[in-house]
Scaffold this motif. Structure first.
Motif, PDB file in Angstrom:
ATOM      1  N   ARG A 278       0.828  -1.209   0.000  1.00 33.66           N
ATOM      2  CA  ARG A 278       0.000   0.000   0.000  1.00 33.66           C
ATOM      3  C   ARG A 278       0.860   1.256   0.000  1.00 33.66           C
ATOM      4  O   ARG A 278       1.906   1.305   0.640  1.00 33.66           O
ATOM      5  N   ASN A 279       0.376   2.282  -0.698  1.00 33.76           N
ATOM      6  CA  ASN A 279       1.023   3.589  -0.655  1.00 33.76           C
ATOM      7  C   ASN A 279       0.448   4.343   0.536  1.00 33.76           C
ATOM      8  O   ASN A 279      -0.608   4.968   0.448  1.00 33.76           O
TER       9      ASN A 279
ATOM     10  N   ASP B 218       1.230   6.992   1.986  1.00 32.65           N
ATOM     11  CA  ASP B 218       1.116   8.449   1.864  1.00 32.65           C
ATOM     12  C   ASP B 218      -0.257   8.875   1.361  1.00 32.65           C
ATOM     13  O   ASP B 218      -0.635  10.041   1.491  1.00 32.65           O
ATOM     14  N   LYS B 219      -0.991   7.926   0.750  1.00 24.82           N
ATOM     15  CA  LYS B 219      -2.315   8.254   0.220  1.00 24.82           C
ATOM     16  C   LYS B 219      -3.437   7.641   1.069  1.00 24.82           C
ATOM     17  O   LYS B 219      -4.525   7.349   0.581  1.00 24.82           O
TER      18      LYS B 219
END
Length: 455
Positions: free
Chosen positions: A291-292, A294-295
């Motif tokens: 998963r990113n 930061d988003k």
């Protein structure tokens, strides 16, 4: 009070419009307009009718007015008689199939366009490929007498944004169409864009009247943030900032006695999972490695009311009407599927009416609380977000103390709740008001353009 008039087509080539005397009193009319088309004509009082406007075949041809017998609204300004509204519904995902021109969403659009007679508007669906910029016309899709047909019409009075997803919204070609029609042709758009969870939260947080409904929410910055919120609330939710349909949501729980962490989520195969970890780092490395972060946002967990041991939240639809006022148009309870992190149908969630899961007194109390919250939130969002917002789908929760919480606001809400047999009438009501607002916005743009134009 606005009045609607039946537009009749006469077999004549004369550029003469017969209209009720009341439209000519104290007014010098010189032109008739439909959408972006306007022509000079002579106006003569109708000898018999008080509620009909008669135009000839030549006027119909010059205005590109569809051959629909329908009662429409009339707006008089600057010697021009405007008939309409002509409402363009902008979307993407068209197919070559005549019976299903907009694919799986064809049924929704047919319902939306079918309210035209009740509202007094002429709506059509179009995409960027249907615009003829040189002629100032659109080959729009109309739904009439249970059939789809394409008709060339002028640019509309207003445009209702029904782009299907964020990907289409980010498409430069489609963004350019919107900007050009708004700025070069001064056509107002309503319900533009998809909401960002964090953006909505930060804007509503500034409004004291609705801040009470907001669970503590932060963009993901560190493990220590999650540790702090877990110690405060016992469980939290990790959500994609721009997610939809409950995809990518993870619930993290902390057992203080056993000092263990649990993560509830749906895996890539659509299976609901609950896994245990001895450390937060281990949880992230195993479950969230791809998963990113930061988003993602981190949101306070709420101990929701339950039905048969399963958490409940509520979908509430609100719409503005033909006077620009907000209404609650639909309400349903959503019961989480077994072991699911959300109440979405794709995760096993079940739709119920509020009266199906609560006794009469509780039902009245909770219904009133949810309505009040939804209307307050609707007004706040409309006042604090850009553009003309005329419909919102809220996901609200009620905790064990009876307090209401906002989980999400959707500018283009899904319509799965209307599969419930007792909610089908509300499906039509939301469609009706979605189109009714176009009447209000058209009137505002003609009579008070300086208040409507979005530079």
């Amino acid at each position: 009070m606005r009045k609607r008039y039946t537009i009749e087509i006469a077999e004549t080539s004369k550029l003469i419009v017969y209209c009720p005397q009341e439209l000519l009193q104290d007014k010098v009319l010189k032109r008739i307009a439909f959408g972006s088309k306007a022509i000079e004509v002579d106006f003569i009082p109708h000898p018999k009718s008080r509620d009909s406007i008669v135009i000839g075949k030549e006027i119909q041809k010059l205005l590109l007015f569809p051959d629909f017998a329908i009662r429409l609204h009339v707006f008089v300004e600057e010697h021009v008689l405007n008939i309409g509204p002509l409402v363009g519904i902008f979307t993407a995902g068209f197919t070559p199939f005549p019976l299903r021109p907009i694919g799986d969403r064809t049924n929704f659009f047919s319902k939306l366009l079918s309210v035209k007679s009740k509202v007094g508007a002429i709506p059509f669906v179009f995409g960027e490929q249907h615009i003829n910029w040189d002629n100032g016309t659109i080959n729009g899709y109309f739904y009439h007498n249970h059939n789809w047909q394409t008709i060339e019409v002028p640019f509309p009075h207003v445009i209702y944004d029904r782009l299907p997803n964020r990907k289409s919204e980010r498409n430069p070609k489609l963004a350019e169409v919107r900007e050009r029609l708004q700025k070069d042709y001064l056509i107002p758009w309503y319900n533009p864009g998809f909401f960002s969870k964090l953006d909505v939260y930060e804007r509503l947080q500034q409004d004291n009247s609705v801040a009470i409904y907001l669970p503590e929410t932060h963009s993901f910055t560190s493990f220590s943030l999650i540790e702090d919120m877990l110690s405060k609330y016992g469980h939290i939710y990790l959500k994609p900032i721009n997610g939809s349909l409950g995809l990518g949501i993870h619930q993290i729980l902390y057992d203080k006695i056993q000092t263990e962490y649990y993560c509830r989520y749906q895996d890539r195969d659509g299976v609901n999972r609950l896994r245990k970890f001895s450390s937060l780092e281990g949880l992230f490395q195993t479950v969230l490695a791809q998963r990113n972060l930061d988003k993602m946002i981190v949101q306070q967990g709420i101990h929701l009311l339950r039905h048969e041991q399963r958490p409940i939240d509520f979908r509430i639809h609100t719409n503005k009407d033909a006077t620009g006022q907000w209404h609650v148009t639909a309400m349903a309870a959503k019961i989480a599927g077994l072991g699911s992190v959300t109440t979405h149908a794709r995760s096993g969630g079940v739709i119920k009416t509020v009266s199906e899961i609560f006794q009469k007194e509780e039902c009245q109390l909770f219904t009133e609380k949810l309505k009040n919250a939804a209307l307050q939130l609707s007004n706040s969002i409309a006042n604090n977000m850009e553009g003309f917002i005329a419909e919102i789908g809220f996901d609200l929760g009620i905790d064990k103390h009876g307090d209401v919480w906002l989980f999400e606001a959707n500018s283009k809400p899904g319509r799965s709740i209307f599969n419930h047999p007792e909610l089908k009438d509300f499906d039509q009501l939301t469609c009706k008001l979605s189109m009714a607002f176009a009447v209000f916005l058209t009137e505002q743009s003609i009579l008070y353009p300086e208040d409507v134009i979005q530079w």
